[in-house]
Design a protein around this motif. Sequence first.
Motif, PDB file in Angstrom:
ATOM      1  N   ASN A  27       0.024  -0.215  10.573  1.00 55.17           N
ATOM      2  CA  ASN A  27       0.923  -1.071  11.367  1.00 55.17           C
ATOM      3  C   ASN A  27       2.399  -0.718  11.175  1.00 55.17           C
ATOM      4  OD1 ASN A  27       1.493  -2.016   8.842  1.00 55.17           O
ATOM      5  ND2 ASN A  27       0.585  -4.035   9.123  1.00 55.17           N
ATOM      6  N   GLU A  28       2.663   0.360  10.441  1.00 52.64           N
ATOM      7  CA  GLU A  28       4.030   0.891  10.218  1.00 52.64           C
ATOM      8  C   GLU A  28       4.903  -0.073   9.410  1.00 52.64           C
ATOM      9  OE1 GLU A  28       5.637   2.636  13.879  1.00 52.64           O
ATOM     10  OE2 GLU A  28       3.618   2.693  14.697  1.00 52.64           O
ATOM     11  N   GLU A  29       4.291  -1.055   8.740  1.00 52.50           N
ATOM     12  CA  GLU A  29       5.083  -1.994   7.923  1.00 52.50           C
ATOM     13  C   GLU A  29       5.192  -1.507   6.483  1.00 52.50           C
ATOM     14  OE1 GLU A  29       3.290  -5.855   8.329  1.00 52.50           O
ATOM     15  OE2 GLU A  29       3.725  -5.908  10.481  1.00 52.50           O
ATOM     16  N   GLU A  30       6.253  -1.973   5.821  1.00 58.36           N
ATOM     17  CA  GLU A  30       6.427  -1.630   4.402  1.00 58.36           C
ATOM     18  C   GLU A  30       5.404  -2.378   3.550  1.00 58.36           C
ATOM     19  OE1 GLU A  30      11.265  -1.127   4.681  1.00 58.36           O
ATOM     20  OE2 GLU A  30      10.418  -2.235   2.990  1.00 58.36           O
ATOM     21  N   ILE A  31       4.885  -1.690   2.558  1.00 58.66           N
ATOM     22  CA  ILE A  31       3.978  -2.368   1.605  1.00 58.66           C
ATOM     23  C   ILE A  31       4.804  -2.846   0.402  1.00 58.66           C
ATOM     24  CG2 ILE A  31       1.970  -2.127   0.107  1.00 58.66           C
ATOM     25  CD1 ILE A  31       0.980   0.087   2.025  1.00 58.66           C
ATOM     26  N   CYS A  32       5.477  -1.921  -0.241  1.00 60.76           N
ATOM     27  CA  CYS A  32       6.369  -2.265  -1.348  1.00 60.76           C
ATOM     28  C   CYS A  32       7.142  -1.007  -1.754  1.00 60.76           C
ATOM     29  CB  CYS A  32       5.596  -2.817  -2.546  1.00 60.76           C
ATOM     30  SG  CYS A  32       4.540  -1.624  -3.346  1.00 60.76           S
ATOM     31  N   SER A  33       8.083  -1.189  -2.674  1.00 61.95           N
ATOM     32  CA  SER A  33       8.848  -0.052  -3.186  1.00 61.95           C
ATOM     33  C   SER A  33       8.501   0.185  -4.648  1.00 61.95           C
ATOM     34  CB  SER A  33      10.350  -0.325  -3.082  1.00 61.95           C
ATOM     35  OG  SER A  33      10.714  -0.406  -1.732  1.00 61.95           O
ATOM     36  N   VAL A  34       8.510   1.440  -5.028  1.00 61.70           N
ATOM     37  CA  VAL A  34       8.240   1.793  -6.429  1.00 61.70           C
ATOM     38  C   VAL A  34       9.350   2.719  -6.930  1.00 61.70           C
ATOM     39  CG1 VAL A  34       5.750   1.570  -6.076  1.00 61.70           C
ATOM     40  CG2 VAL A  34       6.816   3.817  -5.862  1.00 61.70           C
ATOM     41  N   GLU A  35       9.455   2.832  -8.242  1.00 59.72           N
ATOM     42  CA  GLU A  35      10.491   3.685  -8.826  1.00 59.72           C
ATOM     43  C   GLU A  35      10.230   5.156  -8.490  1.00 59.72           C
ATOM     44  OE1 GLU A  35      13.124   2.297 -10.833  1.00 59.72           O
ATOM     45  OE2 GLU A  35      12.240   0.494  -9.934  1.00 59.72           O
ATOM     46  N   ALA A  36      11.296   5.887  -8.256  1.00 60.47           N
ATOM     47  CA  ALA A  36      11.189   7.326  -7.967  1.00 60.47           C
ATOM     48  C   ALA A  36      11.939   8.111  -9.045  1.00 60.47           C
ATOM     49  CB  ALA A  36      11.784   7.628  -6.591  1.00 60.47           C
TER      50      ALA A  36
ATOM     51  N   LYS B 131       1.065  -0.179  17.647  1.00 55.71           N
ATOM     52  CA  LYS B 131       1.493   0.318  16.325  1.00 55.71           C
ATOM     53  C   LYS B 131       0.460   1.258  15.706  1.00 55.71           C
ATOM     54  CE  LYS B 131       5.295  -2.079  15.698  1.00 55.71           C
ATOM     55  NZ  LYS B 131       6.573  -1.396  15.565  1.00 55.71           N
ATOM     56  N   GLY B 132       0.929   2.003  14.728  1.00 56.64           N
ATOM     57  CA  GLY B 132       0.025   2.817  13.929  1.00 56.64           C
ATOM     58  C   GLY B 132      -0.017   4.266  14.382  1.00 56.64           C
ATOM     59  N   TYR B 133      -0.289   5.140  13.398  1.00 58.04           N
ATOM     60  CA  TYR B 133      -0.242   6.586  13.656  1.00 58.04           C
ATOM     61  C   TYR B 133      -1.619   7.128  14.041  1.00 58.04           C
ATOM     62  CZ  TYR B 133       3.946   5.525  10.964  1.00 58.04           C
ATOM     63  OH  TYR B 133       5.105   4.951  10.508  1.00 58.04           O
TER      64      TYR B 133
END
Length: 499
Positions: free
Chosen positions: A44-53, A377-379
């Motif tokens: 659905n092209e939505e953000e899931i979460c952010s993680v440290e890079a 939505k969606g790839y």
Amino acid sequence: MADLKVDLTAPNGKKFALPTGLFIGNEFVKSASGAKITSINPTNEEEICSVEAASPEDIDKAVAVARAALNHESWRDISATERGRLLYKLADLAEQEREVLATIETWDNGKPFGDATGDLQEVIDVLRYYAGYADKIHGQTIPTTSQKFAYTLKQPIGVCAQIIPWNYPLAMAAWKLGPALACGNTVVLKPAEQTPLSILYFADLIRKAGFPPGVVNITNGYGKDAGQALASHADVDKVAFTGSTATGKHIMKTASSNMKNITLETGGKSPLLVFEDADIDQAAKWAHAGIMSNMGQICTATSRVLVQASVYDQFVEAFVAVVRTTSKVGDPFAEDTFQGPQVTKTQYQRVLSYVESGKAEGATLATGGKPSPIGGKGYFIEPTVFTNVKPGMRIYREEVFGPFVAIAVFGDEAEAVAMANDTTYGLGAAVFSRDVERAHRVAGRIDAGMVWINSSNDSDFRVPFGGVKQSGIGRELGEAGLAAYSQIKAVHVNLGQKL
Ligand code: NAP
Ligand code: MG
């Protein structure tokens, strides 16, 4: 220090807490630079979460911790049997957490949940396979003269960098961690930026299994900084990589700075040959599985189908029918879905660009070739089949890495082998024939690391996996996979021969 964590609820209703830090020395920590990766749900092209890079500074820290762990008695002096026991424990924990891990994989990568569950079985099986090998890795005794013998020791290579792709995030991690740990190495693993999540949940299991701090470190990050920093690091002894041929070549160059040991698993344009004496319905079904599984995002996908002229029309008709009836595109959490979205917008656009290329070069679009979004939505892309493909066309020569197949015709066996080998790649190949003699003869003549006779892509963790030509260097899986993670030391023993 409390671990960095986020509480998540997946689209299938599963709730869990996900660590979001870099996993260094058995702790989840913040990145030095504050850089993050935001993971996207390709459905659905939505953000899931952010993680440290990880920044290069974080990579330095992870490598230092891995080096210290290599020389620490808790790992250096552990018995091989105990090393195996830790791997068995990790496999048991992965088995207990299979549903959450598969859920994260489907959410982040877009692969159907049934396939993700299959990937988890592979993770468990691979870890157990190498757990069993841990205390069966030994050298030889070599008698020379009556007053001398030598023996060999198989020792760990040292600190291993492992750089993995997004198509099978946890399975690729297991393929690399299993043999590396069985052989007593320590690891800094960099997942792909597109799929950073499942490995963080798995990292917590590594700690729970009881691996000493620093034996496995997991540093999410971007290829151009974290990946580059790892591949060029002066205190890393080996780099094992799976991904594109272009990045593989770059890593090979980078790794030369301190002459690192390397294992590379790279791209492919694997041929599937259908001879006139084949069982055509079976060939059509396997050809479908061989290219359309995992949204076509498989390095060994048999993406070039070569069919003998006398059965060409019959095969194309049977194959297109299988594609139309089997490749249901849809929500990867729905039970009847065969094909989810491509992993990212970049990959989606890349596949669609090859549809345009195929049309422009004059191949026939037999089915598919269009986006297939859900609610806009969606790839998602319809499974795509091009026929009447000629060897000069880009869609015949270049790796597309999507649900996209190019079908071409050959006259006789000699031409089939020549066409199969007319590529810079040499990963997999499949041969369909009911003539036993022909099947084995052709298997022997194709330049590929793996050949399937009357099947495609039914790889197995007990069997060596890898490529020739520009598809890679070295082997993973099977007993051969251990060779990539140990080195031989020869010890000469003088029993009295005088100088
Ligand atoms: P890629 O660049 O080869 O990425 C694979 C891994 O290498 C990722 O972890 C990536 O990190 C890392 N990486 C990238 N640049 C690096 C560098 N300079 N030094 C060290 N590590 C580096 O592949 P991609 O861009 O994701 O996909 C492009 C194409 O590669 C696909 O279309 C497909 O043809 C092929 N591919 C093949 C496989 C396979 O199994 N053989 C798997 C994936 C893709 P980041 O992701 O963070 O950049
Ligand atoms: Mg994602």
